[in-house]
Design a protein around this motif. Sequence first.
Motif, PDB file in Angstrom:
ATOM      1  N   GLN A 105      24.173  48.643  18.901  1.00 11.10           N
ATOM      2  CA  GLN A 105      23.691  47.491  18.908  1.00 11.10           C
ATOM      3  C   GLN A 105      24.477  46.253  19.085  1.00 11.10           C
ATOM      4  OE1 GLN A 105      20.407  47.040  16.416  1.00 11.10           O
ATOM      5  NE2 GLN A 105      20.229  44.756  16.515  1.00 11.10           N
ATOM      6  N   ILE A 106      25.394  46.381  18.056  1.00  9.46           N
ATOM      7  CA  ILE A 106      26.558  45.280  17.802  1.00  9.46           C
ATOM      8  C   ILE A 106      27.398  45.475  19.011  1.00  9.46           C
ATOM      9  CG2 ILE A 106      28.422  44.506  16.370  1.00  9.46           C
ATOM     10  CD1 ILE A 106      27.185  45.920  14.215  1.00  9.46           C
ATOM     11  N   LEU A 107      28.009  46.460  19.677  1.00 11.46           N
ATOM     12  CA  LEU A 107      28.665  46.558  20.706  1.00 11.46           C
ATOM     13  C   LEU A 107      27.993  45.792  21.896  1.00 11.46           C
ATOM     14  CD1 LEU A 107      30.258  50.106  20.449  1.00 11.46           C
ATOM     15  CD2 LEU A 107      31.305  47.818  19.870  1.00 11.46           C
ATOM     16  N   GLY A 108      26.565  46.196  22.103  1.00  8.95           N
ATOM     17  CA  GLY A 108      25.964  45.830  22.936  1.00  8.95           C
ATOM     18  C   GLY A 108      25.821  44.104  23.007  1.00  8.95           C
ATOM     19  N   GLU A 109      25.788  43.407  21.804  1.00  4.68           N
ATOM     20  CA  GLU A 109      25.746  42.107  21.680  1.00  4.68           C
ATOM     21  C   GLU A 109      27.269  41.327  22.092  1.00  4.68           C
ATOM     22  OE1 GLU A 109      24.352  41.767  17.663  1.00  4.68           O
ATOM     23  OE2 GLU A 109      22.367  42.374  18.303  1.00  4.68           O
ATOM     24  N   GLN A 110      27.998  42.159  21.537  1.00  3.95           N
ATOM     25  CA  GLN A 110      29.519  41.345  21.594  1.00  3.95           C
ATOM     26  C   GLN A 110      30.344  41.810  22.829  1.00  3.95           C
ATOM     27  OE1 GLN A 110      30.135  39.210  19.485  1.00  3.95           O
ATOM     28  NE2 GLN A 110      28.556  39.489  17.955  1.00  3.95           N
ATOM     29  N   LEU A 111      29.967  43.002  23.554  1.00  2.00           N
ATOM     30  CA  LEU A 111      30.759  43.423  24.567  1.00  2.00           C
ATOM     31  C   LEU A 111      30.893  42.331  25.708  1.00  2.00           C
ATOM     32  CD1 LEU A 111      32.506  45.742  26.208  1.00  2.00           C
ATOM     33  CD2 LEU A 111      30.094  46.737  26.866  1.00  2.00           C
ATOM     34  N   SER A 112      29.649  41.952  26.066  1.00  2.00           N
ATOM     35  CA  SER A 112      29.461  40.954  27.357  1.00  2.00           C
ATOM     36  C   SER A 112      30.593  39.731  27.210  1.00  2.00           C
ATOM     37  CB  SER A 112      28.243  40.581  27.730  1.00  2.00           C
ATOM     38  OG  SER A 112      27.608  39.695  26.434  1.00  2.00           O
ATOM     39  N   ASN A 113      30.509  39.076  25.973  1.00  2.00           N
ATOM     40  CA  ASN A 113      31.630  38.168  25.541  1.00  2.00           C
ATOM     41  C   ASN A 113      33.011  38.421  25.706  1.00  2.00           C
ATOM     42  OD1 ASN A 113      29.364  36.398  24.706  1.00  2.00           O
ATOM     43  ND2 ASN A 113      29.312  37.377  22.580  1.00  2.00           N
ATOM     44  N   LEU A 115      34.181  41.048  27.668  1.00  2.00           N
ATOM     45  CA  LEU A 115      34.110  41.088  29.097  1.00  2.00           C
ATOM     46  C   LEU A 115      34.406  39.928  30.150  1.00  2.00           C
ATOM     47  CD1 LEU A 115      31.988  44.425  29.743  1.00  2.00           C
ATOM     48  CD2 LEU A 115      34.623  44.365  29.355  1.00  2.00           C
ATOM     49  N   VAL A 116      33.532  38.987  29.679  1.00  2.00           N
ATOM     50  CA  VAL A 116      33.731  37.962  30.438  1.00  2.00           C
ATOM     51  C   VAL A 116      35.173  36.988  30.186  1.00  2.00           C
ATOM     52  CG1 VAL A 116      32.617  35.454  30.641  1.00  2.00           C
ATOM     53  CG2 VAL A 116      31.303  37.312  30.392  1.00  2.00           C
ATOM     54  N   LEU A 117      35.380  36.905  28.812  1.00  2.00           N
ATOM     55  CA  LEU A 117      36.705  36.518  28.715  1.00  2.00           C
ATOM     56  C   LEU A 117      38.005  37.054  29.277  1.00  2.00           C
ATOM     57  CD1 LEU A 117      38.261  34.476  26.706  1.00  2.00           C
ATOM     58  CD2 LEU A 117      38.221  36.129  24.889  1.00  2.00           C
ATOM     59  N   ALA A 118      38.008  38.503  29.329  1.00  2.00           N
ATOM     60  CA  ALA A 118      39.022  39.512  30.152  1.00  2.00           C
ATOM     61  C   ALA A 118      39.046  39.272  31.259  1.00  2.00           C
ATOM     62  CB  ALA A 118      38.880  40.736  29.319  1.00  2.00           C
ATOM     63  N   GLY A 119      37.751  39.158  31.818  1.00  2.00           N
ATOM     64  CA  GLY A 119      37.633  39.114  33.277  1.00  2.00           C
ATOM     65  C   GLY A 119      38.140  37.965  33.876  1.00  2.00           C
ATOM     66  N   ALA A 120      37.738  36.756  33.292  1.00  2.00           N
ATOM     67  CA  ALA A 120      37.678  35.569  33.886  1.00  2.00           C
ATOM     68  C   ALA A 120      39.559  35.155  33.477  1.00  2.00           C
ATOM     69  CB  ALA A 120      37.198  34.423  32.862  1.00  2.00           C
ATOM     70  N   SER A 121      39.980  35.778  32.452  1.00  2.00           N
ATOM     71  CA  SER A 121      41.557  35.722  32.120  1.00  2.00           C
ATOM     72  C   SER A 121      42.235  36.174  33.209  1.00  2.00           C
ATOM     73  CB  SER A 121      41.845  35.888  30.849  1.00  2.00           C
ATOM     74  OG  SER A 121      40.985  35.333  29.777  1.00  2.00           O
ATOM     75  N   LEU A 122      41.943  37.487  33.523  1.00  2.00           N
ATOM     76  CA  LEU A 122      42.557  38.314  34.588  1.00  2.00           C
ATOM     77  C   LEU A 122      42.408  37.722  35.981  1.00  2.00           C
ATOM     78  CD1 LEU A 122      44.162  40.843  35.199  1.00  2.00           C
ATOM     79  CD2 LEU A 122      41.971  42.122  35.677  1.00  2.00           C
ATOM     80  N   LEU A 123      41.415  37.093  36.525  1.00  2.00           N
ATOM     81  CA  LEU A 123      41.311  36.307  37.546  1.00  2.00           C
ATOM     82  C   LEU A 123      41.925  35.042  37.829  1.00  2.00           C
ATOM     83  CD1 LEU A 123      39.565  35.798  40.316  1.00  2.00           C
ATOM     84  CD2 LEU A 123      37.982  34.626  39.085  1.00  2.00           C
ATOM     85  N   VAL A 124      42.006  34.270  36.578  1.00  2.00           N
ATOM     86  CA  VAL A 124      42.922  33.375  36.686  1.00  2.00           C
ATOM     87  C   VAL A 124      44.402  33.661  36.494  1.00  2.00           C
ATOM     88  CG1 VAL A 124      43.637  31.444  34.932  1.00  2.00           C
ATOM     89  CG2 VAL A 124      41.101  31.809  35.338  1.00  2.00           C
ATOM     90  N   PRO A 271      32.667  34.741  19.731  1.00  2.00           N
ATOM     91  CA  PRO A 271      32.006  35.982  19.303  1.00  2.00           C
ATOM     92  C   PRO A 271      32.678  36.901  20.373  1.00  2.00           C
ATOM     93  CG  PRO A 271      30.543  34.449  20.466  1.00  2.00           C
ATOM     94  CD  PRO A 271      31.549  33.565  19.921  1.00  2.00           C
ATOM     95  N   GLY A 272      32.776  38.181  19.798  1.00  2.00           N
ATOM     96  CA  GLY A 272      33.372  39.039  20.943  1.00  2.00           C
ATOM     97  C   GLY A 272      33.951  40.303  20.104  1.00  2.00           C
ATOM     98  N   LEU A 273      34.174  41.512  20.717  1.00  2.00           N
ATOM     99  CA  LEU A 273      34.711  42.407  20.209  1.00  2.00           C
ATOM    100  C   LEU A 273      35.862  42.245  19.578  1.00  2.00           C
ATOM    101  CD1 LEU A 273      34.368  45.256  23.151  1.00  2.00           C
ATOM    102  CD2 LEU A 273      32.736  44.798  21.294  1.00  2.00           C
ATOM    103  N   GLY A 274      36.680  41.532  19.836  1.00  2.00           N
ATOM    104  CA  GLY A 274      37.972  41.384  19.101  1.00  2.00           C
ATOM    105  C   GLY A 274      37.808  40.695  17.670  1.00  2.00           C
ATOM    106  N   ARG A 275      36.943  39.805  17.610  1.00  2.00           N
ATOM    107  CA  ARG A 275      36.497  39.133  16.221  1.00  2.00           C
ATOM    108  C   ARG A 275      35.961  39.968  15.480  1.00  2.00           C
ATOM    109  NH1 ARG A 275      33.204  33.567  15.702  1.00  2.00           N
ATOM    110  NH2 ARG A 275      33.939  32.832  13.571  1.00  2.00           N
ATOM    111  N   THR A 276      35.124  41.001  16.011  1.00  2.00           N
ATOM    112  CA  THR A 276      34.027  41.781  15.591  1.00  2.00           C
ATOM    113  C   THR A 276      35.207  43.086  14.896  1.00  2.00           C
ATOM    114  OG1 THR A 276      32.234  41.784  16.631  1.00  2.00           O
ATOM    115  CG2 THR A 276      32.458  43.612  15.527  1.00  2.00           C
ATOM    116  N   VAL A 293      36.782  50.142  19.067  1.00  2.00           N
ATOM    117  CA  VAL A 293      38.228  50.734  19.558  1.00  2.00           C
ATOM    118  C   VAL A 293      37.701  51.682  20.738  1.00  2.00           C
ATOM    119  CG1 VAL A 293      40.190  51.921  19.215  1.00  2.00           C
ATOM    120  CG2 VAL A 293      39.642  50.300  17.782  1.00  2.00           C
ATOM    121  N   LEU A 294      36.726  52.452  20.429  1.00  2.00           N
ATOM    122  CA  LEU A 294      36.393  53.569  21.620  1.00  2.00           C
ATOM    123  C   LEU A 294      35.852  52.648  22.803  1.00  2.00           C
ATOM    124  CD1 LEU A 294      34.835  56.440  19.721  1.00  2.00           C
ATOM    125  CD2 LEU A 294      36.661  56.326  21.187  1.00  2.00           C
ATOM    126  N   CYS A 295      35.026  51.767  22.638  1.00  2.00           N
ATOM    127  CA  CYS A 295      34.522  50.802  23.627  1.00  2.00           C
ATOM    128  C   CYS A 295      35.456  50.100  24.130  1.00  2.00           C
ATOM    129  CB  CYS A 295      33.566  50.022  23.027  1.00  2.00           C
ATOM    130  SG  CYS A 295      32.646  48.726  24.382  1.00  2.00           S
TER     131      CYS A 295
END
Length: 325
Positions: A105-113, A115-124, A271-276, A293-295
């Motif tokens: 449940q925690i991963l589901g709440e934090q993963l999207s944040n 992924l959005v950060l990493a995906g946007a950073s890779l695009l830029v 919020p996100g996986l890194g801070r978690t 880490v597995l996620c």
Amino acid sequence: MTAVRSSTFDGRRFLARVGARLLGAVFVLWAVATVTFFAIRLIPGDPAQAYLGGPGSQASQEALERVRVEFGLDQPLLIQYLAQLGRLLRGDLGVSASQRTPVAQILGEQLSNTLVLAGASLLVAWILALALAVWSTRGGRVSAAIGSGIELLAASLPQFWLATVLISLFSTSLGWLPPVSTGDASGLILPVLTLAIPVAGFLAQVMREPLLDAQSAPFAVSAAARGETRTGLLLRHGLRHASVPAVNLSGWAFGYLISGAVVVETIFARPGLGRTLLQAVTVRDVPLVTGVVLCSAAAYVVVMLGADAAAAILDPRDRQRRASA
């Protein structure tokens, strides 16, 4: 008959390649789970304290003993490790020791944040790298020298220092952007730039030489003889040729961005996986650390597979080598 045999042969090779990739992915996930399990136990302290509020909870020995028995922490380390592997094989990530919430449940709440950060950073990072590589290869020796220096400087910038400079400039001095995450697009700009600029430096470095080589390659000379303009050569041939090594590097870049999220999400209170993960390591929350880490490793594996497929599509020579292997 020959065509049928060739098709069957290619299908078998494709299935074998997919199977090898999947086995490699399983091995990576197992290795990550194993290293994480033993590494978190090297941190000084009692992991049972995570279930009672963390190292500063001042829990009694009786309470700690009850927690150890309840969650199997009184068992030998090897037994605990095998039990955790068994749970992971069943798809059970367990319950967070510090938050008393299912890890999934925690991963589901934090993963999207994240992924959005990493995906946007890779695009830029790709946009910046392409612009820098094209400018440095088309502007002569002076532009090439300046571009090379910018690439090296960008690639060597520490994230925490870059974040501090960006906050000081765009938030404190100019007041254009918020210094922390606000939940909207404006709060995403500085974290994205912090992650994207160093990656852009690496990508531009690997793009520049192939882009130069493409301008004098036989296919470029032939296209120019057919009347292709310089801009057409760049867009239709040069960028495709130069993007292959950068696409291969994108898998590594995504892993770098995921790991960099620990620093960036903490600095910008996002919020996100890194801070978690940072919070979970602080209190020795083993289930949550393992889940995060597995996620992250699974996301990295998926992106690596995608980058490998994209490189094969962009480079016909790569497909020919794979077919003849």
